[in-house]
Design a protein around this motif. Structure first.
Motif, PDB file in Angstrom:
ATOM      1  N   SER A  10       0.858  -1.183   0.000  1.00 32.35           N
ATOM      2  CA  SER A  10       0.000   0.000   0.000  1.00 32.35           C
ATOM      3  C   SER A  10       0.894   1.234   0.000  1.00 32.35           C
ATOM      4  CB  SER A  10      -0.889   0.030   1.238  1.00 32.35           C
ATOM      5  OG  SER A  10      -1.925  -0.899   1.077  1.00 32.35           O
ATOM      6  N   SER A  11       0.985   1.855  -1.135  1.00 31.66           N
ATOM      7  CA  SER A  11       1.853   3.019  -1.265  1.00 31.66           C
ATOM      8  C   SER A  11       1.625   3.640  -2.634  1.00 31.66           C
ATOM      9  CB  SER A  11       3.309   2.601  -1.110  1.00 31.66           C
ATOM     10  OG  SER A  11       4.143   3.734  -1.116  1.00 31.66           O
ATOM     11  N   THR A  12       2.421   4.630  -2.941  1.00 31.45           N
ATOM     12  CA  THR A  12       2.415   5.152  -4.307  1.00 31.45           C
ATOM     13  C   THR A  12       3.594   4.529  -5.043  1.00 31.45           C
ATOM     14  OG1 THR A  12       3.787   7.023  -3.672  1.00 31.45           O
ATOM     15  CG2 THR A  12       1.402   7.334  -3.586  1.00 31.45           C
ATOM     16  N   ASN A  26     -10.435  -7.222  -3.150  1.00 30.67           N
ATOM     17  CA  ASN A  26      -9.479  -8.198  -2.617  1.00 30.67           C
ATOM     18  C   ASN A  26      -8.076  -8.006  -3.152  1.00 30.67           C
ATOM     19  OD1 ASN A  26     -11.685  -9.356  -1.417  1.00 30.67           O
ATOM     20  ND2 ASN A  26     -11.985 -10.859  -3.043  1.00 30.67           N
ATOM     21  N   TYR A  63      -8.596  -4.339  -7.783  1.00 30.32           N
ATOM     22  CA  TYR A  63      -9.699  -3.495  -8.230  1.00 30.32           C
ATOM     23  C   TYR A  63     -10.867  -3.520  -7.267  1.00 30.32           C
ATOM     24  CZ  TYR A  63     -12.270  -7.701  -9.603  1.00 30.32           C
ATOM     25  OH  TYR A  63     -12.925  -8.906  -9.587  1.00 30.32           O
ATOM     26  N   SER A  64     -11.744  -2.548  -7.458  1.00 24.22           N
ATOM     27  CA  SER A  64     -13.044  -2.599  -6.804  1.00 24.22           C
ATOM     28  C   SER A  64     -14.108  -2.489  -7.887  1.00 24.22           C
ATOM     29  CB  SER A  64     -13.196  -1.482  -5.776  1.00 24.22           C
ATOM     30  OG  SER A  64     -13.104  -0.231  -6.397  1.00 24.22           O
ATOM     31  N   SER A 102     -12.669  -0.328 -10.980  1.00 29.79           N
ATOM     32  CA  SER A 102     -11.673   0.722 -10.756  1.00 29.79           C
ATOM     33  C   SER A 102     -10.482   0.137 -10.026  1.00 29.79           C
ATOM     34  CB  SER A 102     -12.236   1.832  -9.875  1.00 29.79           C
ATOM     35  OG  SER A 102     -13.477   2.253 -10.344  1.00 29.79           O
ATOM     36  N   PRO A 103      -9.261   0.428 -10.497  1.00 29.81           N
ATOM     37  CA  PRO A 103      -8.096  -0.028  -9.742  1.00 29.81           C
ATOM     38  C   PRO A 103      -8.063   0.696  -8.394  1.00 29.81           C
ATOM     39  CG  PRO A 103      -7.445   1.156 -11.755  1.00 29.81           C
ATOM     40  CD  PRO A 103      -8.932   1.198 -11.687  1.00 29.81           C
ATOM     41  N   ILE A 104      -7.852  -0.064  -7.315  1.00 24.87           N
ATOM     42  CA  ILE A 104      -7.836   0.535  -5.976  1.00 24.87           C
ATOM     43  C   ILE A 104      -6.620   1.458  -5.873  1.00 24.87           C
ATOM     44  CG2 ILE A 104      -7.678   0.033  -3.508  1.00 24.87           C
ATOM     45  CD1 ILE A 104      -8.853  -2.782  -4.221  1.00 24.87           C
ATOM     46  N   ALA A 105      -6.858   2.670  -5.372  1.00 27.74           N
ATOM     47  CA  ALA A 105      -5.764   3.629  -5.268  1.00 27.74           C
ATOM     48  C   ALA A 105      -4.753   3.158  -4.235  1.00 27.74           C
ATOM     49  CB  ALA A 105      -6.301   4.997  -4.905  1.00 27.74           C
ATOM     50  N   GLY A 106      -3.477   3.386  -4.504  1.00 22.43           N
ATOM     51  CA  GLY A 106      -2.436   3.074  -3.530  1.00 22.43           C
ATOM     52  C   GLY A 106      -2.049   1.613  -3.468  1.00 22.43           C
ATOM     53  N   LYS A 107      -2.345   0.865  -4.528  1.00 22.95           N
ATOM     54  CA  LYS A 107      -1.910  -0.541  -4.586  1.00 22.95           C
ATOM     55  C   LYS A 107      -0.736  -0.634  -5.546  1.00 22.95           C
ATOM     56  CE  LYS A 107      -5.027  -2.843  -2.145  1.00 22.95           C
ATOM     57  NZ  LYS A 107      -4.614  -3.322  -0.843  1.00 22.95           N
ATOM     58  N   GLU A 112       1.896  -0.191 -11.100  1.00 20.04           N
ATOM     59  CA  GLU A 112       0.614   0.292 -10.591  1.00 20.04           C
ATOM     60  C   GLU A 112      -0.369   0.325 -11.749  1.00 20.04           C
ATOM     61  OE1 GLU A 112       0.323   4.408  -9.478  1.00 20.04           O
ATOM     62  OE2 GLU A 112      -1.607   4.112  -8.507  1.00 20.04           O
ATOM     63  N   ILE A 113      -1.526  -0.263 -11.540  1.00 18.77           N
ATOM     64  CA  ILE A 113      -2.533  -0.269 -12.604  1.00 18.77           C
ATOM     65  C   ILE A 113      -3.294   1.052 -12.569  1.00 18.77           C
ATOM     66  CG2 ILE A 113      -4.624  -1.414 -13.465  1.00 18.77           C
ATOM     67  CD1 ILE A 113      -3.423  -4.000 -12.190  1.00 18.77           C
ATOM     68  N   LEU A 114      -3.428   1.676 -13.713  1.00 17.10           N
ATOM     69  CA  LEU A 114      -4.103   2.977 -13.783  1.00 17.10           C
ATOM     70  C   LEU A 114      -5.525   2.849 -14.300  1.00 17.10           C
ATOM     71  CD1 LEU A 114      -1.263   5.211 -15.284  1.00 17.10           C
ATOM     72  CD2 LEU A 114      -1.648   4.530 -12.920  1.00 17.10           C
TER      73      LEU A 114
END
Lengths: 205, 691
Positions: free
Chosen positions: A106-108, A137, A140-141, A150-155, A170-172
């Motif tokens: 969990s980061s940028t 999980n 994405y959500s 949507s790709p979950i932010a910060g993954k 990181e998936i955009l």
């Protein structure tokens, strides 16, 4: 033909040598962040039907879709697998030939500068995904109201490649041409992601 | 009454409250100076101004002047209340920042049921026979038990006080081919008195989407019949029998896999309340009450070939005997109550009929140690067969600093029992394939799935061994009331801390890649804010009021996660993630920081004309996370602030006939994409005849 081949080989050697010498002389060179746009990851079935179809295999070192065993990660719909471990047991699954694994941080992307602990890396295995599937999980959500993935932010996914190097990505977007707000007309299963590949044997990006 | 695709709607509507003003012409000055009677806060008749709780009252005269027909419309104009569309197709209220599932709705002191997905649809209630609406804000479980966590709304119907015979009929016609017909009778002849109310309401609905086949709100019509009888056996013994029937029919359309499916959705509801009021002597009064109610909803959908594609039903019953006794001790009152709840539900997605049984008692002491001080202290104890017993205390105080200023404060506990759905749901989405299981049935179903080979894996550490706990809140209010001459002001600061909020969590993964969810006590939220009301009477014919609420509602776990640096958002331009700070967190979804209203009431007695103009404001709010972090932060897309103006003019002719014209949403505000429950301008005209 021969002449051409010879010329290309020379060129390749020159490139190889020059890059080598670059690396040797300057260890602090910034690694390049590359963007892969519109990687198509089709699947068959879904919506209650059995899911199938070939995975789209990607190699970080080559920054390209590959068809041989040099792949590091592979995509099909929302499913992402790594080239390491055992077969999960799903249809049309490529055989694992590498030592790949993945650690989810969990980061940028920029803030992941050191490799995560070895214990945090997971491989695919029988009925286990290194990158878990399902909304919320893994990467994405899924919004049940809009049907948007949507790709979950910060993954950030730190990948051990098939040959034991490291990359982070990181998936955009999951939609063609990465629209800022995808809607019902957006074409899905087109990945856009950013990655950094570390070709050297080190523990940092 | 479902809003297509979204779970929301509000109807335009309009109605005629028929005879309220005419039978006994009410002087508007009088209404203002009279201290209104309020029963909801104490279960005894109390003067509103001396109550230590945050309360408000909506009088029938204002409902009539507004020319509205349904409860949601009149509530949406009140300070500190937002009507919001919610899952399950209803429109409910948000009070002190809490969802509509946490406000108890009563009619003449007994609850309405039928919260299929948590929200009680306020559209079910016609306002044509209402005497007043009493609103208590803040946790009120000390008197009312479950659901009274954010507050209580009690709709009090008219009750004849002296010998009379009166009635009226009205027809109201409005935009969207909306008709509202009211019939009202009220009488009292010595020992026997009663009211009879009937309402028919129909509308063509309205449409915001570009789909030609389906509408945002499909055509629907409903009918309400509400007789209520009173018989005085003696000065000391009165029997009350109140009945309520409601039926709604709505078209139901959906497009499923490019096929136009059509069906109907029906709601049938009835309630019967019998109450014996017994004055033992000047000091002791008892009320014996028996209430039973049934809410039934059914819907079906046929494919173009006329074959049944889908149907569902929901059938809930409630039986509640309750005995209340009030002892008057000098200036003080001790109120006690004891009762039993028997509740059953059968519905699609439940294996079998579920029964909830509970017993409860409560005690409340209304204490006036000195003239200036009023203390309200009490508690209620609920014993339930499905979850741990609940003790709900309450303590409140009102102190008159001077004849014009009083201070009030209250502290209370509120809870909401896990509902049937959270315990017994067994639902698998047919097109996507995810499953939602109620807490009490989850373990068994997961085992079955596992045997059938449908499970890929179960999430570790999930256990269903303890009972699911009720959601509970601690509520604190501190306010002041100022009343002098033409000015009346009140201000109230509130704080609510809600724990054990129930939400879904993934418990397993299926082989189809989808999740299995169940319900758990997960979240802790808090809300705080301040509410302000002022009314200034320029003259007996002209008054202006202003209301405002500032409110913040946040999730504690989100704040913690941000502090730990675990929350990110996606930049809309680069699509890359970045880390959020605490000040970036906006709060819960569908909450506005600012809501306000201004109301003008003007009458010209010479020509028997009344004008009322009400403007409501709601500041920006977020409905969805739009940057992929599941929370609402300042970088998300917000729904813009908006204003709604409602205007009505009425003119009486010879006390028998009233003509009313007006427009709700005068300036035609709409936001088709984000706010589906606010249709455009609705012009209406109403003719009312009284006798």
């Amino acid at each position: 033909m021969k002449t051409n081949f010879f010329k290309l080989s020379i060129l390749a050697l020159v490139v190889a040598f020059s890059s080598c010498s670059n690396d040797d002389s300057n260890h602090t060179v910034a690694l390049e962040t590359k963007t892969v746009s519109n990687l198509n990851a089709p699947q068959t079935g879904g919506q209650g039907q059995p899911v199938g179809g070939a995975f789209t295999k990607f190699s970080f070192s080559q920054n390209a879709v590959v068809t041989d065993d040099s792949w590091d990660i592979a995509f099909r719909g929302t499913t992402i697998i790594v080239n390491g471990g055992d077969e999960i047991g799903i249809t049309d699954e490529p055989t694992r030939t590498g030592v790949g694994a993945v650690s989810i941080v969990s980061s940028t992307l920029a803030n992941v500068t050191t490799f995560p602990a070895a214990a945090t890396f997971a491989q695919d295995g029988a009925t286990t995904y290194a990158i878990p599937t399902g909304s919320g999980n893994g990467w994405y959500s899924y919004d049940q109201a809009t049907n948007i993935i949507s790709p979950i932010a910060g993954k950030v996914f730190v990948v051990k490649t098939h040959d034991g190097k490291y990359a982070k990505f990181e998936i955009l977007s999951y939609y063609k041409d990465a629209p800022a707000t995808p809607d019902a007309t957006s074409l899905s299963r087109w990945f856009t992601f950013k990655f950094v590949y570390q070709p050297n044997s080190t523990t940092t990006f | 009454m479902l809003l297509n695709r979204y779970c929301c709607w509000l109807m335009i509507s309009c109605s005629g409250a028929v005879f309220a003003q005419e039978t006994k012409p009410v002087d508007s000055t009088k209404i203002e100076t009279l201290d209104e009677v309020f029963v909801t806060a104490t279960r005894t008749e109390r003067q509103l101004s001396s109550l230590p709780l945050p309360t408000s009252i909506i009088l029938s005269s204002d409902i009539i002047k507004a020319g509205v027909t349904k409860l949601n419309e009149i509530l949406s104009e009140q300070t500190g209340i937002i009507t919001v569309p919610d899952f399950g197709g209803g429109e409910g209220v948000q009070i002190q920042g809490m969802d509509s599932a946490y406000t108890l709705i009563l009619v003449d002191g007994v609850p309405l049921i039928g919260r299929s997905a948590g929200t009680l649809d306020l559209y079910r209630i016609s306002v044509g026979n209402i005497d007043r609406i009493e609103i208590v804000k803040g946790a009120s479980s000390a008197l009312y038990g479950s659901e009274a966590l954010a507050g209580v709304i009690n709709i009090i119907t008219k009750r004849p006080k002296y010998d009379m015979f009166a009635g009226g009929i009205s027809e109201r016609f409005a935009t969207f081919n909306t008709h509202d017909v009211n019939g009202n009778l009220i009488w009292k002849k010595k020992k026997f008195s009663g009211t009879f109310f009937t309402n028919y309401h129909s509308t063509d609905g309205y449409d915001f989407n570009d789909q030609p086949f389906i509408q945002t709100v499909e055509p629907n019509h409903d009918i309400t019949v509400q007789p209520r009888f009173y018989y005085d056996f003696s000065d000391k013994l009165t029997l009350i029998a109140g009945l309520r029937f409601y039926k709604n029919e709505q078209d139901y359309k959906a497009i499923i896999e490019d096929e136009n499916c059509e069906g109907k959705s029906d709601v049938d509801e009835w309630g019967a309340q019998f109450r014996l009021e017994h004055k033992w002597n000047s000091k002791i009064e008892s009320e014996y009450e028996f209430y039973s109610t049934n809410y039934k909803a059914e819907e079906f959908l046929n494919n173009p070939e006329g074959q049944r594609f889908d149907d569902s039903f929901y059938n809930q019953w409630l039986f509640r005997p309750e005995i209340r006794t009030t002892f008057s001790i000098n200036k003080d009152k001790l109120t006690t109550g004891v009762g039993v709840n028997h509740e059953t539900l059968e519905r699609t997605y439940f294996d079998n009929r579920i029964t909830f049984d509970s017993q409860y008692f409560y005690v409340q002491y209304d204490y006036n140690p000195i003239d200036k001080l009023n203390i309200l202290a009490g508690f209620r104890y609920d014993i339930h067969n499905q979850f741990q017993s609940q003790l709900s205390p309450k303590l409140a105080m009102n102190y008159k600093i001077s004849p014009s200023i009083s201070l009030k404060t209250s502290f209370g506990y509120g809870f909401k029992a896990p509902d049937f759905r959270q315990l017994y749901f067994d639902f698998t989405n047919s097109s996507v394939g995810y499953t939602v299981l109620g807490y009490n049935v989850a373990e068994n179903r997961l085992d079955t799935f596992e045997v059938q080979g449908q499970l890929l894996s179960r999430v570790e550490g999930i256990s269903f061994s303890d009972h699911l706990k009720p959601e509970s809140s601690v509520n604190f209010n501190l306010g002041s009331l100022y009343q002098k001459g033409k000015l009346k002001m009140d201000v109230n600061a509130f704080y609510n801390s809600i724990t054990n909020l129930i939400d879904t969590r993934v418990v397993a993964q299926k082989t189809n890649g989808q999740n299995v969810f169940s319900y758990f006590n997960i979240n802790e939220i808090f809300t705080y804010g301040i509410e302000y009301n002022a009314t200034y009477k320029f003259s007996s014919d002209f008054r202006v009021s202003f209301g405002y609420q500032y409110m913040v509602a946040k999730d504690k776990s989100v704040i913690k996660a941000i502090e730990n640096g675990e929350v990110f958002a996606r930049d809309p331009i680069t699509l890359e993630s970045f880390q959020l700070t605490k000040s970036d967190y906006f709060g819960l979804f569908n909450r506005s920081k600012h809501i306000a209203n201004i109301k003008l009431y003007y009458s010209i007695p010479k020509i028997k004309t009344d004008v009322s103009l009400r403007v409501i404001y709601r500041s920006k709010f977020g409905l969805f996370d739009t940057n992929s972090n599941q929370i609402l932060d300042i970088y998300d897309d917000f729904v813009n602030e908006y204003y709604i103006a409602n205007l009505s003019l009425s003119k009486s002719f010879k006390d028998k006939i009233t003509l009313q014209v007006g427009a709700n949403n005068l300036f035609d505000f709409t936001n088709p994409r984000e706010i589906s429950n606010i249709p455009g301008r609705q012009v209406f005209g109403k003719l009312q005849f009284n006798f």
